[in-house]
Design a protein around this motif. Structure first.
Motif, PDB file in Angstrom:
ATOM      1  N   TYR A 351      67.112 -46.604  -5.194  1.00 43.41           N
ATOM      2  CA  TYR A 351      65.861 -46.091  -5.735  1.00 43.41           C
ATOM      3  C   TYR A 351      64.846 -46.019  -4.598  1.00 43.41           C
ATOM      4  CZ  TYR A 351      68.230 -47.175 -10.087  1.00 43.41           C
ATOM      5  OH  TYR A 351      69.152 -47.222 -11.105  1.00 43.41           O
ATOM      6  N   ILE A 422      69.797 -40.154   1.607  1.00 40.81           N
ATOM      7  CA  ILE A 422      69.286 -41.491   1.339  1.00 40.81           C
ATOM      8  C   ILE A 422      70.116 -42.510   2.118  1.00 40.81           C
ATOM      9  CG2 ILE A 422      68.767 -43.191  -0.439  1.00 40.81           C
ATOM     10  CD1 ILE A 422      68.661 -40.892  -2.461  1.00 40.81           C
ATOM     11  N   CYS A 443      69.412 -36.716  -2.777  1.00 35.72           N
ATOM     12  CA  CYS A 443      68.504 -36.284  -3.826  1.00 35.72           C
ATOM     13  C   CYS A 443      67.907 -34.948  -3.394  1.00 35.72           C
ATOM     14  CB  CYS A 443      67.399 -37.305  -4.097  1.00 35.72           C
ATOM     15  SG  CYS A 443      66.285 -37.589  -2.709  1.00 35.72           S
ATOM     16  N   PHE A 479      68.801 -39.928  -7.980  1.00 37.40           N
ATOM     17  CA  PHE A 479      69.812 -40.331  -7.001  1.00 37.40           C
ATOM     18  C   PHE A 479      71.146 -39.681  -7.329  1.00 37.40           C
ATOM     19  CE2 PHE A 479      73.298 -43.319  -6.070  1.00 37.40           C
ATOM     20  CZ  PHE A 479      73.164 -43.442  -4.690  1.00 37.40           C
TER      21      PHE A 479
END
Length: 574
Positions: A351, A422, A443, A479
């Motif tokens: 996250y 990420i 993402c 995600f």
């Protein structure tokens, strides 16, 4: 009584590691006149070769230049296996082989076995092996390894210091005055050479040595302190420094409960722990302003830590000895997820808005692109870039899909849709060949840009900060697991404004690939779990207040779509 300076022997020291422990004590030994040889690699080795070892300390700064050091041994050339034939082959090929008088291990507890294997060629009949790791479980292993060599003598040891690497080859020491090494024989009286170490430590500026006839009780005393302090501090967070733990009634009580569990465990093994030691440590906590343990700092930074060698060992030994450890056990459990993520033993969704620190965006990263001539001080085309060019935003510039992009008064806005990479775990200096190992997922990101702000800055050669980094300018989608995308370099990204398609971009024409971007970014700055790299957009277009923008990857589940609406910025509450 300290020995006269002329009576202090000059020994040949081999220090494994140039971090907060090995670098500090190695520098102090060299400052005293000892022959100090370091085993290091990569940036630390390069820094030692260029600048020597540098200390910034509350006990006085010191720089030991390279010419005042002994051999600087590249551990990158040495294996960590203990196979004797391999070690002998390495020994035959290495020019800096000598018999060390003392091998000092300045590595982490879980690394000790592998580091010892690399030190084997330098161990002779008269060599003392002095470990300075946190923890107590590893001593039997160290004794066993050294005994199996048939040469050398293992000592029990630990240290008390609050220090860290400020930059490669430079150690910052800010608490524990002076730092000290506790050491002694595992059994029996100290031999003459062990006593020599005390004579040397007595003459070293900025440190002390404590030779103990019974070393293990004192090592357990330090173990209880560092483990309890790590347990409370790491769980409570960076603001709960040691002085706060000592002065806060609630945290001190929790710390005392953890200490009593470890004290009971030590006593169950027949080891002495004096009641006064606990109260002395309370005073030390209160005086250690701003201090935190290295294990806590590693946990917060997302790095592998010694939490298992500290808290985990208490839980294991408690079960073996029938000593309850509910406080340590509970705190250990709360930290396990962090540790397992750092060691890639656990895979969880990431996250970025909660875990990440920053967003790094590439500039002009699609082949055939160029920055606008009218607004660029020095015009540059994508094909002219020799390495990625970056702008950096704090994660506070991001927001989840479905939010509102707040546009400052009079600012013209531009849309771009980009693939966000990420990062899965803390990393730096990542080689291109291993870069994809640090991709935790993806993402879709709307890279909203203040056109009038940015191009005005570019005219004067200024940064892109104001036009890129404002709050809400980086809406991001959900995600996406790596397994959902077979080839991130073969995606079609679609952007719609008010439900009308305005572009179809492809990641196949990126100037710099994702591995190249990760390698370059991690060389520039350490990357943390949850950080996002924006891989660039192939096109852009204008927006107005009231427009709704969405971006998505063609063929993927709509839940990964990112959407935002442009609204006027709210008036300041001042």
């Amino acid at each position: 009584m300290a020995a006269p300076l002329e009576d202090v022997p000059k020994l040949r020291w081999l220090i494994f590691g140039c971090g907060g422990v090995g670098g500090y004590f190695g520098a102090r030994l060299a400052q005293q006149g000892q022959e100090v040889n370091f085993m290091a690699r990569n940036q630390a080795l390069a820094a030692l070769q260029k600048h020597g070892v540098r200390i910034r300390s509350i006990c006085g700064d010191v720089t030991v230049p390279p010419e005042k050091l002994g051999a600087l041994i590249d551990t990158g050339r040495l294996g960590k296996k203990s196979d004797s034939s391999e070690q002998e082959a390495k020994r035959a090929k290495t020019t800096d082989i000598f018999e060390a008088d003392v091998i000092m291990l300045g590595c982490k507890a879980w690394e000790a076995e592998g580091c010892l294997a690399m030190c084997r060629p330098w161990c002779g009949p008269g060599t003392l092996v002095l470990p300075l790791q946190n923890g107590v479980e590893g001593f039997d292993k160290i004794k066993s390894i050294v005994s199996s060599w048939g040469v050398g003598r293992a000592l029990a040891g630990c240290c008390n210091i609050v220090s860290a690497i400020q930059e490669p080859g430079m150690i910052r020491h800010w608490a524990a005055d002076p730092p000290y090494i506790t050491f002694g024989e595992f059994e029996g009286a100290s031999i003459a050479k062990t006593k020599m170490l005390q004579a040397i430590f007595d003459k070293c500026p900025g440190m002390a040595g404590h030779l103990e006839e019974e070393a293990m009780p004192k090592i357990w005393e330090k173990f209880a302190f560092i483990t309890s302090t790590t347990a409370v501090g790491a769980v409570s967070g960076p603001s709960a420094t040691q002085d706060i733990i000592g002065s806060s009634p609630e945290l001190q009580q929790l710390w005392r409960s953890a200490m009593h569990e470890i004290i009971a465990l030590a006593r169950s093994q027949g080891l002495k722990y004096e009641d006064a030691w606990l109260e002395n440590r309370i005073n030390m906590l209160k005086q250690a302003v701003g201090a935190t343990t290295s294990c806590s700092r590693d946990l917060w930074a997302g790095k592998p830590s010694e939490v298992d060698d500290l808290l985990g060992s208490v839980v294991r030994m408690g079960k073996e000895k029938g000593v309850p450890t509910p406080v340590i056990g509970t705190l250990y459990t709360t930290l396990l997820t962090r540790e397992r993520l750092a060691r890639s033993e656990l895979s969880l969704p990431i996250y970025p808005l909660l875990e990440g620190q920053k967003i790094l965006g590439t500039i002009c990263n699609h082949r055939g692109q160029q920055l606008p001539e009218f607004a660029t001080l020095v015009q540059k085309k994508a094909d002219q870039y020799l390495r990625p060019e970056w702008y950096v935003c704090p994660m506070s510039s991001g927001m989840p899909s479905g939010g509102q992009v707040e546009v400052p008064p009079g600012v013209e806005m531009i849309w771009e849709v980009e693939l966000g990479v990420i990062i899965s775990k803390t990393c730096s200096q990542v080689p291109k060949e291993k870069a994809m190992e640090y991709v935790g997922g993806y993402c879709v990101v709307l890279d909203m840009t203040g056109k009038s702000l940015g191009f005005e800055s570019m005219k004067h050669g200024l940064s892109w900060t104001r036009n890129k980094c404002q709050a809400s300018f980086k809406p991001m989608g959900m995600f996406i697991k790596p397994s959902e995308i077979s080839d991130p370099h073969a995606l079609t990204l679609i952007c719609k404004v008010n439900d009308k398609q305005v572009t179809r971009d492809t990641t196949s024409i990126m100037k710099f690939t994702i591995p190249e971007q990760i390698a370059d970014a991690s060389e520039m700055t350490p990357l943390k779990r949850g950080d996002i790299l924006l891989t660039g957009a192939g096109s852009l277009g204008p927006l107005e207040i009231g427009d709704t923008v969405e971006g998505f990857i063609e063929g993927m589940d709509p839940r990964y779509t990112v959407k935002a609406k442009l609204v006027p910025a709210k008036a300041s509450s001042q």
